[in-house]
Design an enzyme around this catalytic site. Sequence first.
Site, PDB file in Angstrom:
ATOM      1  N   HIS A   1       9.332  17.198 -28.408  1.00  0.00           N
ATOM      2  CA  HIS A   1       8.138  16.520 -27.868  1.00  0.00           C
ATOM      3  C   HIS A   1       7.020  16.516 -28.918  1.00  0.00           C
ATOM      4  O   HIS A   1       6.367  15.493 -29.139  1.00  0.00           O
ATOM      5  CB  HIS A   1       7.607  17.254 -26.624  1.00  0.00           C
ATOM      6  CG  HIS A   1       8.521  17.246 -25.440  1.00  0.00           C
ATOM      7  ND1 HIS A   1       8.821  18.380 -24.727  1.00  0.00           N
ATOM      8  CD2 HIS A   1       9.189  16.225 -24.837  1.00  0.00           C
ATOM      9  CE1 HIS A   1       9.624  18.073 -23.722  1.00  0.00           C
ATOM     10  NE2 HIS A   1       9.875  16.768 -23.771  1.00  0.00           N
TER      11      HIS A   1
ATOM     12  N   LYS B   1       9.312  18.028  -6.965  1.00  0.00           N
ATOM     13  CA  LYS B   1      10.175  18.707  -7.941  1.00  0.00           C
ATOM     14  C   LYS B   1       9.476  19.966  -8.463  1.00  0.00           C
ATOM     15  O   LYS B   1       8.522  19.861  -9.248  1.00  0.00           O
ATOM     16  CB  LYS B   1      10.448  17.731  -9.092  1.00  0.00           C
ATOM     17  CG  LYS B   1      11.647  18.095  -9.942  1.00  0.00           C
ATOM     18  CD  LYS B   1      11.941  16.950 -10.907  1.00  0.00           C
ATOM     19  CE  LYS B   1      12.402  17.445 -12.259  1.00  0.00           C
ATOM     20  NZ  LYS B   1      12.461  16.398 -13.264  1.00  0.00           N
TER      21      LYS B   1
ATOM     22  N   ARG C   1      16.412  10.009 -27.824  1.00  0.00           N
ATOM     23  CA  ARG C   1      17.284  10.981 -28.492  1.00  0.00           C
ATOM     24  C   ARG C   1      18.658  10.400 -28.810  1.00  0.00           C
ATOM     25  O   ARG C   1      19.187  10.593 -29.890  1.00  0.00           O
ATOM     26  CB  ARG C   1      17.474  12.215 -27.603  1.00  0.00           C
ATOM     27  CG  ARG C   1      16.268  13.102 -27.538  1.00  0.00           C
ATOM     28  CD  ARG C   1      16.417  14.133 -26.465  1.00  0.00           C
ATOM     29  NE  ARG C   1      16.558  13.495 -25.161  1.00  0.00           N
ATOM     30  CZ  ARG C   1      16.453  14.112 -24.009  1.00  0.00           C
ATOM     31  NH1 ARG C   1      16.249  15.405 -23.971  1.00  0.00           N
ATOM     32  NH2 ARG C   1      16.576  13.460 -22.869  1.00  0.00           N
TER      33      ARG C   1
ATOM     34  N   SER D   1      14.175  20.053 -22.322  1.00  0.00           N
ATOM     35  CA  SER D   1      13.517  21.188 -21.656  1.00  0.00           C
ATOM     36  C   SER D   1      14.524  21.919 -20.762  1.00  0.00           C
ATOM     37  O   SER D   1      14.504  23.150 -20.674  1.00  0.00           O
ATOM     38  CB  SER D   1      12.346  20.689 -20.799  1.00  0.00           C
ATOM     39  OG  SER D   1      11.380  20.074 -21.621  1.00  0.00           O
TER      40      SER D   1
HETATM   41  O1  PNS Z   1       9.897  14.247 -18.909  1.00  0.00           O
HETATM   42  P1  PNS Z   1      10.447  13.281 -17.906  1.00  0.00           P
HETATM   43  O2  PNS Z   1      10.628  13.952 -16.565  1.00  0.00           O
HETATM   44  O3  PNS Z   1      11.696  12.606 -18.398  1.00  0.00           O
HETATM   45  O4  PNS Z   1       9.326  12.125 -17.740  1.00  0.00           O
HETATM   46  C1  PNS Z   1       9.521  11.068 -16.829  1.00  0.00           C
HETATM   47  C2  PNS Z   1       8.204  10.293 -16.615  1.00  0.00           C
HETATM   48  C3  PNS Z   1       7.099  11.246 -16.161  1.00  0.00           C
HETATM   49  C4  PNS Z   1       7.791   9.635 -17.897  1.00  0.00           C
HETATM   50  C5  PNS Z   1       8.494   9.217 -15.530  1.00  0.00           C
HETATM   51  O5  PNS Z   1       9.154   9.809 -14.444  1.00  0.00           O
HETATM   52  C6  PNS Z   1       7.218   8.553 -15.014  1.00  0.00           C
HETATM   53  O6  PNS Z   1       6.574   7.799 -15.704  1.00  0.00           O
HETATM   54  N1  PNS Z   1       6.861   8.874 -13.744  1.00  0.00           N
HETATM   55  C7  PNS Z   1       5.653   8.385 -13.115  1.00  0.00           C
HETATM   56  C8  PNS Z   1       5.969   7.452 -11.939  1.00  0.00           C
HETATM   57  C9  PNS Z   1       6.176   6.037 -12.432  1.00  0.00           C
HETATM   58  O7  PNS Z   1       5.327   5.438 -13.045  1.00  0.00           O
HETATM   59  N2  PNS Z   1       7.380   5.524 -12.115  1.00  0.00           N
HETATM   60  C10 PNS Z   1       7.778   4.192 -12.514  1.00  0.00           C
HETATM   61  C11 PNS Z   1       8.399   4.179 -13.888  1.00  0.00           C
HETATM   62  S1  PNS Z   1       8.803   2.581 -14.363  1.00  0.00           S
END
Ligand code: PNS
Length: 159
Positions: A17, A41, A90, A126
């Site tokens: 990150h 979560k 990745r 993570s």
């Molecule tokens: O570290 P992660 O859990 O892979 O991150 C995922 C994240 C937070 C980037 C994604 O779940 C997100 O943007 N969530 C916010 C809700 C949202 O906007 N959802 C629509 C995505 S198109």
Amino acid sequence: MRKAVCPGSFDPVTNGHLDVFARAADQFDHVTVAVLVNSTKAGLFTIEQRIELLRECVSKYSNIEVDQFHGLLADYCATHDIKAIVKGLRAVSDFDYELQMAQMNSTLGVDTFFVATNPEYSFLSSSLIKEVAKFNGDVSGLVPPVVQQALKEKFNAQA
Ligand code: PNS
């Protein structure tokens, strides 16, 4: 001012990150690392702990700040006048879902910029870090020392 956001759960932040944040901070005037508050979560670290660790890790960058958000990322971007999302890719396995999210976020008004993860960290996540640290495996070099220490304290407290 060109502003970008690096969104994620960051439970906890890894060196992978941090590599993405540093590269985003090179390309944009201001970068917000935004931690998703997801009430469904439960993570290992609380949102406050994740933010504290992130702040310590990015303190040397004058153009990176840490914040939290809930709800839609596109709404957070609109509220903060952020036009770009920066994410690390990745491997091919990341691609399908990341592309879907990028296309949806584009429809909602924010473009996504992907940086190819440093190959040194292409296997890093993570979740894997937590699994290795839980069983006392060596995660030095994969997470910053403050995170390594926080993982030790967390799993010792749970034992
Ligand atoms: O570290 P992660 O859990 O892979 O991150 C995922 C994240 C937070 C980037 C994604 O779940 C997100 O943007 N969530 C916010 C809700 C949202 O906007 N959802 C629509 C995505 S198109």
